[in-house]
Design a protein around this motif. Structure first.
Motif, PDB file in Angstrom:
ATOM      1  N   GLY A  21      33.610   2.186   8.355  1.00  0.00           N
ATOM      2  CA  GLY A  21      33.482   1.405   9.587  1.00  0.00           C
ATOM      3  C   GLY A  21      32.878   2.219  10.706  1.00  0.00           C
ATOM      4  O   GLY A  21      32.015   1.734  11.455  1.00  0.00           O
ATOM      5  N   ALA A  22      33.325   3.475  10.834  1.00  0.00           N
ATOM      6  CA  ALA A  22      32.769   4.362  11.862  1.00  0.00           C
ATOM      7  C   ALA A  22      31.312   4.682  11.558  1.00  0.00           C
ATOM      8  O   ALA A  22      30.463   4.711  12.461  1.00  0.00           O
ATOM      9  CB  ALA A  22      33.582   5.653  11.944  1.00  0.00           C
ATOM     10  N   VAL A  23      31.007   4.915  10.287  1.00  0.00           N
ATOM     11  CA  VAL A  23      29.631   5.192   9.884  1.00  0.00           C
ATOM     12  C   VAL A  23      28.738   4.005  10.231  1.00  0.00           C
ATOM     13  O   VAL A  23      27.624   4.163  10.741  1.00  0.00           O
ATOM     14  CB  VAL A  23      29.560   5.501   8.376  1.00  0.00           C
ATOM     15  N   SER A  24      29.244   2.800   9.975  1.00  0.00           N
ATOM     16  CA  SER A  24      28.483   1.582  10.279  1.00  0.00           C
ATOM     17  C   SER A  24      28.158   1.504  11.768  1.00  0.00           C
ATOM     18  O   SER A  24      27.026   1.171  12.154  1.00  0.00           O
ATOM     19  CB  SER A  24      29.287   0.348   9.850  1.00  0.00           C
ATOM     20  N   GLN A  25      29.139   1.820  12.617  1.00  0.00           N
ATOM     21  CA  GLN A  25      28.914   1.789  14.066  1.00  0.00           C
ATOM     22  C   GLN A  25      27.879   2.830  14.487  1.00  0.00           C
ATOM     23  O   GLN A  25      27.011   2.565  15.319  1.00  0.00           O
ATOM     24  CB  GLN A  25      30.237   2.027  14.806  1.00  0.00           C
ATOM     25  N   ILE A  26      27.984   4.021  13.902  1.00  0.00           N
ATOM     26  CA  ILE A  26      27.023   5.084  14.222  1.00  0.00           C
ATOM     27  C   ILE A  26      25.612   4.654  13.831  1.00  0.00           C
ATOM     28  O   ILE A  26      24.648   4.841  14.587  1.00  0.00           O
ATOM     29  CB  ILE A  26      27.412   6.394  13.504  1.00  0.00           C
ATOM     30  N   GLY A  71      20.447  -5.456   0.985  1.00  0.00           N
ATOM     31  CA  GLY A  71      21.780  -5.610   0.422  1.00  0.00           C
ATOM     32  C   GLY A  71      22.464  -4.315   0.053  1.00  0.00           C
ATOM     33  O   GLY A  71      23.648  -4.314  -0.296  1.00  0.00           O
ATOM     34  N   LYS A  72      21.735  -3.209   0.154  1.00  0.00           N
ATOM     35  CA  LYS A  72      22.315  -1.912  -0.206  1.00  0.00           C
ATOM     36  C   LYS A  72      23.001  -1.230   0.976  1.00  0.00           C
ATOM     37  O   LYS A  72      23.490  -0.111   0.849  1.00  0.00           O
ATOM     38  CB  LYS A  72      21.221  -0.993  -0.757  1.00  0.00           C
ATOM     39  N   GLN A  73      23.026  -1.883   2.132  1.00  0.00           N
ATOM     40  CA  GLN A  73      23.595  -1.244   3.325  1.00  0.00           C
ATOM     41  C   GLN A  73      25.035  -0.774   3.123  1.00  0.00           C
ATOM     42  O   GLN A  73      25.361   0.367   3.476  1.00  0.00           O
ATOM     43  CB  GLN A  73      23.506  -2.183   4.533  1.00  0.00           C
ATOM     44  N   PRO A  74      25.937  -1.605   2.553  1.00  0.00           N
ATOM     45  CA  PRO A  74      27.313  -1.121   2.340  1.00  0.00           C
ATOM     46  C   PRO A  74      27.367   0.106   1.437  1.00  0.00           C
ATOM     47  O   PRO A  74      28.176   1.011   1.649  1.00  0.00           O
ATOM     48  CB  PRO A  74      28.009  -2.320   1.677  1.00  0.00           C
ATOM     49  N   GLN A  75      26.484   0.146   0.465  1.00  0.00           N
ATOM     50  CA  GLN A  75      26.417   1.291  -0.445  1.00  0.00           C
ATOM     51  C   GLN A  75      26.033   2.558   0.311  1.00  0.00           C
ATOM     52  O   GLN A  75      26.607   3.637   0.100  1.00  0.00           O
ATOM     53  CB  GLN A  75      25.374   0.967  -1.518  1.00  0.00           C
ATOM     54  N   VAL A  76      25.061   2.406   1.195  1.00  0.00           N
ATOM     55  CA  VAL A  76      24.628   3.554   2.011  1.00  0.00           C
ATOM     56  C   VAL A  76      25.767   4.017   2.913  1.00  0.00           C
ATOM     57  O   VAL A  76      26.059   5.214   3.021  1.00  0.00           O
ATOM     58  CB  VAL A  76      23.406   3.165   2.864  1.00  0.00           C
ATOM     59  N   GLU A  77      26.426   3.069   3.575  1.00  0.00           N
ATOM     60  CA  GLU A  77      27.513   3.418   4.496  1.00  0.00           C
ATOM     61  C   GLU A  77      28.656   4.101   3.758  1.00  0.00           C
ATOM     62  O   GLU A  77      29.228   5.087   4.242  1.00  0.00           O
ATOM     63  CB  GLU A  77      28.000   2.159   5.209  1.00  0.00           C
TER      64      GLU A  77
END
Length: 209
Positions: free
Chosen positions: A118-123, A100-106
């Motif tokens: 959004g770009a970070v998520s794709q990378i 659940g911490k993925q958005p925090q990391v991104e």
């Protein structure tokens, strides 16, 4: 033992940076910055999971799916756009590793790199299967078959950097000793001026910048 530094500075690493940048329409320099932070973070989180009993699941995934073959045809991976199945695989890996911490990391990597989340998520979705493939190849070559071996392998892959960086990686993975690396990572990325060096100082030298 090949470390992450070797991968990032190798021809494969340059091909990954170029390919991911093209796929996400982002500058190569910023893509390299995100990858240099995200790839050790992925391995560090996997190492944490292995130490807390997740070794069998990780090795099963490596044996059954992530054997390193993705590295043999990076040109094909990026030619015409990365396949949806790869992106979905990456999303699954990220969900398992970061939870659940993925958005925090991104968001943290976004603030540090200057790219939008959004770009970070794709990378990250593209990088995750590549990191798993690299880990799978190292696991096979080094005949790793238990949690101790996997823990040692991940540690060695995170090594190969200047001593001060190695100690910072250790600090980064669990800065306050509470067992949660992700709170600490986000805090270090966003508030890198509060902790000596921070994530940028830790990994900024990977590409000779």
């Amino acid at each position: 033992m090949a470390g992450l530094l070797d991968l990032l500075n190798s021809p494969i690493g340059k091909q990954v940076i170029s390919g991911v940048a093209g796929q996400t329409n982002q500058p190569e320099s910023k893509t390299a910055d995100v990858l240099s932070m995200a790839m050790p973070l992925l391995l560090g989180a996997m190492k944490k999971n292995v130490k807390s009993g997740g070794a069998d699941g990780l090795m099963s995934a490596l044996n059954n799916k992530h054997d390193g073959s993705i590295l043999d045809n990076l040109g094909g991976l990026f030619q015409g756009g990365v396949d949806d199945s790869v992106m979905n695989d990456g999303a699954g890996i990220l969900g398992h590793v970061f939870g659940g911490k993925q958005p925090q990391v991104e968001n943290a990597l976004s603030q540090k790199s200057g790219l939008d989340a959004g770009a970070v998520s794709q990378i990250l979705k593209i990088a995750a299967p590549i990191v798993m493939g690299y880990l799978g190849r190292e696991t096979s070559q080094n005949k790793v078959n238990d949690s101790n071996g996997m823990n040692a392998l991940l540690g060695s892959m995170l090594g190969g950097q200047p001593q001060q960086n190695q100690s910072l990686i250790t600090t980064l993975l669990d800065a306050d000793g509470d067992g949660s690396i992700l709170d600490d990572v986000a805090g270090m990325v966003i508030g890198s001026n509060k902790k000596k060096g921070g994530l940028g100082g830790l990994l900024g030298g990977l590409f000779g910048k």
